[in-house]
Design an enzyme around this catalytic site. Structure first.
Site, PDB file in Angstrom:
ATOM      1  N   THR A 169      33.432   9.552  46.676  1.00 30.04           N
ATOM      2  CA  THR A 169      33.542  10.299  47.932  1.00 30.04           C
ATOM      3  C   THR A 169      32.834  11.640  47.859  1.00 30.04           C
ATOM      4  O   THR A 169      32.283  12.117  48.850  1.00 30.04           O
ATOM      5  CB  THR A 169      35.041  10.507  48.276  1.00 30.04           C
ATOM      6  N   SER A 201      33.699   4.055  43.395  1.00 28.56           N
ATOM      7  CA  SER A 201      34.203   3.749  42.050  1.00 28.56           C
ATOM      8  C   SER A 201      34.893   2.388  41.942  1.00 28.56           C
ATOM      9  O   SER A 201      35.147   1.909  40.846  1.00 28.56           O
ATOM     10  CB  SER A 201      35.119   4.861  41.543  1.00 28.56           C
ATOM     11  N   THR A 235      37.291   8.823  43.112  1.00 26.50           N
ATOM     12  CA  THR A 235      38.642   9.101  42.604  1.00 26.50           C
ATOM     13  C   THR A 235      39.485   7.834  42.399  1.00 26.50           C
ATOM     14  O   THR A 235      40.454   7.857  41.651  1.00 26.50           O
ATOM     15  CB  THR A 235      39.419  10.038  43.554  1.00 26.50           C
ATOM     16  N   ASP A 236      39.103   6.726  43.069  1.00 23.68           N
ATOM     17  CA  ASP A 236      39.969   5.543  43.031  1.00 23.68           C
ATOM     18  C   ASP A 236      40.162   4.991  41.617  1.00 23.68           C
ATOM     19  O   ASP A 236      41.256   4.567  41.261  1.00 23.68           O
ATOM     20  CB  ASP A 236      39.423   4.440  43.949  1.00 23.68           C
TER      21      ASP A 236
HETATM   22  N1  ASP Z   1      36.339   5.411  47.595  1.00 23.13           N
HETATM   23  C1  ASP Z   1      36.192   6.493  46.761  1.00 23.13           C
HETATM   24  C2  ASP Z   1      35.808   6.099  45.345  1.00 23.13           C
HETATM   25  O1  ASP Z   1      34.633   6.007  45.066  1.00 23.13           O
HETATM   26  C3  ASP Z   1      37.404   7.354  46.769  1.00 23.13           C
HETATM   27  C4  ASP Z   1      37.073   8.701  46.282  1.00 23.13           C
HETATM   28  O2  ASP Z   1      36.095   8.942  45.636  1.00 23.13           O
HETATM   29  O3  ASP Z   1      37.883   9.603  46.595  1.00 23.13           O
HETATM   30  O4  ASP Z   1      36.653   5.883  44.509  1.00 23.13           O
END
Ligand code: ASP
Length: 331
Positions: A17, A63, A96-97
């Protein structure tokens, strides 16, 4: 007056993100990865006062798309970069995932005391009040801080500093989405100043037995989520698919339903390692006197997704249950 040269930090982009944009400044979901790591760097001019930064795009994905092969590629790159005496630390931007999985993997296989910091954002770069720029600033500040040498792989978001071993994503959308549960965070960054409260006590990086040399592929390990009225079919399917390990996300203190218990027996029969973890999200799964007889390994402080990472690395080194159990107690 003595002149202190700025530290040199390698900034590795992997997507997430933090590197995403959405259709409007108020859209906080439904975004796509569009930005390269050089654009993230350019958006925070203040970084030039903290460090000399060398950017590299390793991959640029959400991710959820990260694979074992990508973990190996990233870890090998980080280990190579850290042998360079001119590199003082590393910052990795990441979604973050699955951030906790990559951070924990690196925490087990990086062979250096130099700082390695992972960072992400909960809001896309296009959002009003995007959290990425300050998170990135804090990550570089952390990687450039001599106090964090030897603390293992770290993660920072929303001003908190976490050890890779125990941190977990605990919220779907808030900017304060990460927690280290009972242990708490290692410290905080406020007003551009780092304050550390404690050290991580799990063994990491140079203290683990894991080396990636010669490892081209990681053993296949599945996570199976236990629940009331669970069936045996997923255990049979995993074993038929040739997994070398199964992590059961059990209830409570790693309790298994009758069919999960049967699945674990089947796994033992086929020489598939089986870990009992907990779906509760916090607390320790304690060893039981019956684990050895049942061929089970207790996950201790690791949640199912981190238990999978440790089981993959463990199985690349040994198939001895008691040795793997001791890794779960120490790492
Ligand atoms: N969908 C995102 C990811 O790449 C979520 C994030 O990065 O906050 O994990």
């Amino acid at each position: 007056m003595t002149f202190q040269p700025l530290p040199t930090i390698a900034l590795l982009g992997t997507g997430g993100t933090i590197a995403s944009t959405a259709s409007s400044s108020t859209a906080l979901t439904n975004y796509t990865v569009t930005e390269g790591v050089d654009a993230l760097l350019m958006a925070v001019p203040a970084l030039s006062s903290l460090a000399n930064i060398q950017c590299q795009q390793v991959f640029n994905v959400d991710s959820r798309n990260i694979t074992n092969a990508m973990l190996l590629k990233l870890a090998n790159k980080v280990n190579r970069l850290l042998t360079d005496p001119d590199i003082d630390g590393i910052v990795i931007t990441h979604g973050t995932d699955t951030l906790e999985e990559t951070a924990y993997f690196l925490n087990l296989v990086i062979k250096s005391a130099k700082p390695v910091v992972l960072v992400g954002a909960m809001r896309p770069a296009s959002a009003l009040s995007a959290d990425g720029p300050l998170n990135l600033y804090n990550a570089v500040l952390l990687a450039a801080s001599p106090q964090v040498h030897g603390l293992g792989v770290l993660l920072t978001l929303n001003g908190s500093v976490h050890a890779a071993s125990l941190v977990s994503k605990v919220h779907t959308s808030h900017v304060q989405a990460f927690s280290s549960h009972e242990q708490g965070s290692l410290g905080q960054i406020t007003d551009g100043k780092l304050q550390l409260f404690q050290r991580p006590y799990r063994a990491h990086t140079t203290e683990t037995v894991f080396q990636l040399k010669g490892i081209k592929k990681l053993p296949l390990v599945d996570i199976l989520y236990d629940h009331q009225s669970a069936g045996l079919h997923l255990y049979e399917a995993a074993i038929n698919a040739g997994v070398q390990g199964i992590v059961i996300a059990g209830s409570g203190n790693g309790s298994l339903s009758p069919k999960a218990e049967k699945g674990a027996r089947l796994a033992k029969q086929y020489g598939v390692a089986c870990v009992r973890s907990s779906r509760t999200g916090s607390g320790i799964v304690t060893s039981s006197q019956n684990d050895a007889r049942r061929g089970l390994i207790a996950a201790h402080a690791l949640n199912p997704q981190k238990a999978r990472i440790l089981l993959m690395l463990s199985l690349a080194h040994t198939s001895e249950r008691s040795t793997i159990q001791s890794y779960f107690e120490h790492y």
